[in-house]
Write an enzyme that holds these catalytic residues in place. Structure first.
Site, PDB file in Angstrom:
ATOM      1  N   TYR A  13      -5.356  -2.694  -3.190  1.00 41.46           N
ATOM      2  CA  TYR A  13      -6.347  -3.443  -2.761  1.00 41.46           C
ATOM      3  C   TYR A  13      -7.679  -2.897  -3.190  1.00 41.46           C
ATOM      4  CZ  TYR A  13      -2.334  -4.841   0.118  1.00 41.46           C
ATOM      5  OH  TYR A  13      -1.170  -5.303   0.776  1.00 41.46           O
TER       6      TYR A  13
ATOM      7  N   CYS B 137     -26.734  -4.265  -5.940  1.00 45.29           N
ATOM      8  CA  CYS B 137     -28.023  -4.423  -5.441  1.00 45.29           C
ATOM      9  C   CYS B 137     -27.602  -4.749  -3.921  1.00 45.29           C
ATOM     10  CB  CYS B 137     -28.679  -5.561  -6.129  1.00 45.29           C
ATOM     11  SG  CYS B 137     -30.342  -5.749  -5.648  1.00 45.29           S
TER      12      CYS B 137
ATOM     13  N   ARG C  21       0.946  -1.211   0.013  1.00 45.53           N
ATOM     14  CA  ARG C  21       0.106  -0.155   0.034  1.00 45.53           C
ATOM     15  C   ARG C  21       0.753   1.171  -0.002  1.00 45.53           C
ATOM     16  NH1 ARG C  21      -4.995  -0.519   2.734  1.00 45.53           N
ATOM     17  NH2 ARG C  21      -3.781  -2.279   3.919  1.00 45.53           N
TER      18      ARG C  21
HETATM   19  N1  LLP Z   1       4.178  -8.805   3.234  1.00 41.16           N
HETATM   20  C1  LLP Z   1       3.063  -9.779   3.567  1.00 41.16           C
HETATM   21  C2  LLP Z   1       3.667 -10.990   3.945  1.00 41.16           C
HETATM   22  C3  LLP Z   1       1.979  -9.432   3.638  1.00 41.16           C
HETATM   23  O1  LLP Z   1       1.065 -10.303   3.918  1.00 41.16           O
HETATM   24  C4  LLP Z   1       1.379  -8.178   3.038  1.00 41.16           C
HETATM   25  C5  LLP Z   1      -0.074  -7.994   3.137  1.00 41.16           C
HETATM   26  C6  LLP Z   1       2.147  -7.215   2.654  1.00 41.16           C
HETATM   27  C7  LLP Z   1       3.581  -7.580   2.900  1.00 41.16           C
HETATM   28  C8  LLP Z   1       1.835  -5.854   2.322  1.00 41.16           C
HETATM   29  O2  LLP Z   1       1.142  -5.277   3.186  1.00 41.16           O
HETATM   30  P1  LLP Z   1       0.980  -3.533   3.023  1.00 41.16           P
HETATM   31  O3  LLP Z   1       2.301  -2.754   3.023  1.00 41.16           O
HETATM   32  O4  LLP Z   1       0.216  -3.594   1.816  1.00 41.16           O
HETATM   33  O5  LLP Z   1      -0.074  -3.238   4.124  1.00 41.16           O
HETATM   34  N2  LLP Z   1      -6.503  -6.047   1.596  1.00 41.16           N
HETATM   35  C9  LLP Z   1      -6.081  -5.576   3.057  1.00 41.16           C
HETATM   36  C10 LLP Z   1      -4.731  -5.820   3.100  1.00 41.16           C
HETATM   37  C11 LLP Z   1      -4.375  -7.078   3.368  1.00 41.16           C
HETATM   38  C12 LLP Z   1      -2.931  -7.416   3.158  1.00 41.16           C
HETATM   39  C13 LLP Z   1      -2.536  -8.773   3.406  1.00 41.16           C
HETATM   40  N3  LLP Z   1      -0.851  -8.673   3.390  1.00 41.16           N
HETATM   41  C14 LLP Z   1      -6.680  -4.015   2.574  1.00 41.16           C
HETATM   42  O6  LLP Z   1      -7.444  -3.887   1.899  1.00 41.16           O
HETATM   43  O7  LLP Z   1      -6.358  -3.209   3.331  1.00 41.16           O
END
Ligand code: LLP
Length: 467
Positions: A425, A395, A327
């Site tokens: 995401y 819907c 992110r």
């Molecule tokens: N590394 C691992 C092992 C992870 O599981 C994740 C995210 C990341 C890195 C990256 O995380 P970030 O820097 O993007 O926060 N769908 C959710 C987020 C789930 C993230 C899962 N793993 C959302 O929309 O906020």
């Protein structure tokens, strides 16, 4: 373009659930820098542009809804993360972009060109990386339930690291590697017991969850023992990921502290000093003016300091530190562009502004109660602020895009609305609910737009349907 006439002035703030609603911004036409991509501007005609291209032009060319990515901003964030590490071996970059945030071939190429590594967590993500010849040694392969087919694919590709997540997987990978005469570099994913202050479904390092080997329960130590029994596995380090959209960096510091403690106990038990420590991703970004994220430089400096200090304390060499932001690289450079369809004023209750997308292109509001910022994008307006709820066309009454949005009271059908910080995401979690056609992903840079992923068509959906 028709305009619905709405009563002037702030509306309905008293009836919104969920507590305080932020006060309206002083000027609705202003774009707060931390929330929007760095090239976003409001032009003389009042329309916003991104990457030097007006959203009106983008909507005319690519239609709505559409995801837009400011390529320069994406690359700038990638570079900032790498620069935060100072000198490093370019063959082994310390920053791996987490492809789950958003991945397509162009983005995988940007990551490769910028010198990032790439974290993939499924056969599909691995396949996409391989489709652009992403340097395999810069790939890390994650997943709590990798199939044998996926592991074999990773072995065949020669990925840089495989992150082991279960006892069963240790045995399966050891056998598969031995059969092939290979010795892959592996890490053990450790659950360090940090309660990241984030939504339950995106917090991953507390004990009661599916990922990793728990540190406190002794499973992490046992996993290391089992990995070390196999000559076909080259254990290079440990991995921790504490969750996502985290602002309080003390969580990472506790994780780093505990992870180095584990490296020390591995040294004490086995006489080996594991050379690597991956602290995962999870850094929060600003979705609204309330959010106050730290920058890459401060975070990396903090992590390096604590890993250095702890390692010194245990008499260990400082492990090579890696991180996996998703992110924090891809989120802010992306925005969603919608067209307003209807505006419904429920007197004394709420005003609903409906756009031509919704939970199929951004599930985060419904799933995590995520907050977003949006703006009237096709023109400026001097109309007074109106508190509205931006909803989609699905819907389902939970089909909310922006729960509480201050918009000019004259917003109406035909206006374009942009939602900030949807680069991570959103497209990657998009669905075809109600046979929705997933929107295109368009990159913009220096006055040019380029379609990276085209809009789905009904023919695409029917092609999967065997009748
Ligand atoms: N590394 C691992 C092992 C992870 O599981 C994740 C995210 C990341 C890195 C990256 O995380 P970030 O820097 O993007 O926060 N769908 C959710 C987020 C789930 C993230 C899962 N793993 C959302 O929309 O906020």
């Amino acid at each position: 373009m028709s305009r619905a006439a709405h009563p002037a002035g702030p509306r309905h703030a008293d009836v919104l659930p969920g507590g305080a609603v932020p006060a309206p911004p002083a000027d609705l036409n202003l774009l707060e820098a931390k929330v929007w991509p760095s090239t976003v501007r409001r032009g003389d005609d009042g329309a916003i542009s991104v990457g030097g291209v007006s959203v009106r032009e983008l909507a005319a060319e690519h239609g709505t809804p559409a995801y837009l990515i400011d390529e320069a901003d994406w690359r700038m964030r990638a570079r900032a993360w790498l620069a935060a590490f100072g000198d490093y071996d370019q063959a082994e970059p310390p920053v791996h972009y987490a492809g789950k945030a958003f991945l397509c071939r162009a983005v995988a190429r940007w990551a490769a060109e910028e010198g990032l590594g790439l974290d993939v967590c499924s056969g599909g993500e691995l396949g996409l990386a391989l489709a652009v010849d992403f340097p395999a040694h810069r790939l890390t392969f994650h997943g709590n339930n990798k199939s044998n087919a996926e592991l074999v694919r990773a072995l065949d590709a020669g990925v840089g690291r495989i992150v082991l997540d279960s006892f069963d997987e240790i045995e399966r990978l050891a056998q598969l590697a031995a059969q092939r005469g290979q010795r892959p570099r592996v890490m053990a994913r450790v659950t360090v017991g940090v309660e990241a202050h984030t939504h339950e479904f995106i917090a991953t390092a507390h004990e009661d969850q599916k990922f990793g080997f728990s540190l406190s329960g002794g499973l992490a130590a046992e996993a290391v023992r089992r990995v070390l029994k196999h000559d076909s596995l080259d254990l290079v380090g440990i991995h921790s990921h504490i969750g996502s959209q985290i602002f309080d960096t003390s969580g990472f510091e506790v994780a780093a502290h505990r992870a180095v403690g584990l490296l020390a106990s591995i040294r004490d038990e086995h006489g080996i000093k594991l050379p690597e420590l991956d602290l995962g991703g999870g850094l929060g970004i600003a979705y609204t003016s309330e959010d106050d994220p730290s920058d890459a430089f401060d975070i990396v400096a903090g992590l390096k300091a604590i890993v250095g200090r702890e390692s010194f304390g245990y008499g260990l060499p400082i492990p090579r530190l890696t991180v996996e932001p998703g992110r924090a690289i891809a989120g802010t450079p992306g925005i969603s562009l919608y067209e307003v369809g209807t505006v419904k004023v429920l007197d004394g209750l709420r005003t609903y502004v409906s756009v031509d997308g919704g939970m199929s292109d951004n599930i985060r509001t419904a799933l995590y109660d995520a907050a977003y910022t949006c703006t009237l994008a096709s023109r400026a307006s001097e109309a007074p602020p109106m508190l509205a709820r931006v909803v989609g066309k699905h819907c389902e009454s939970g089909d909310i895009v922006v729960r509480d949005a201050w918009l000019p009271a004259d917003i109406g059908p035909g206006d374009l609305l942009a939602v900030a910080a949807t680069g991570a995401y959103c497209r990657s979690m998009a669905s075809n609910y109600n046979q929705a056609l997933r929107p295109p992903v368009v990159s913009v840079c220096e006055g040019e737009s380029r379609m990276l992923v085209r809009r789905e068509t009904e023919a695409d959906l029917l092609a999967l349907d065997m009748g």
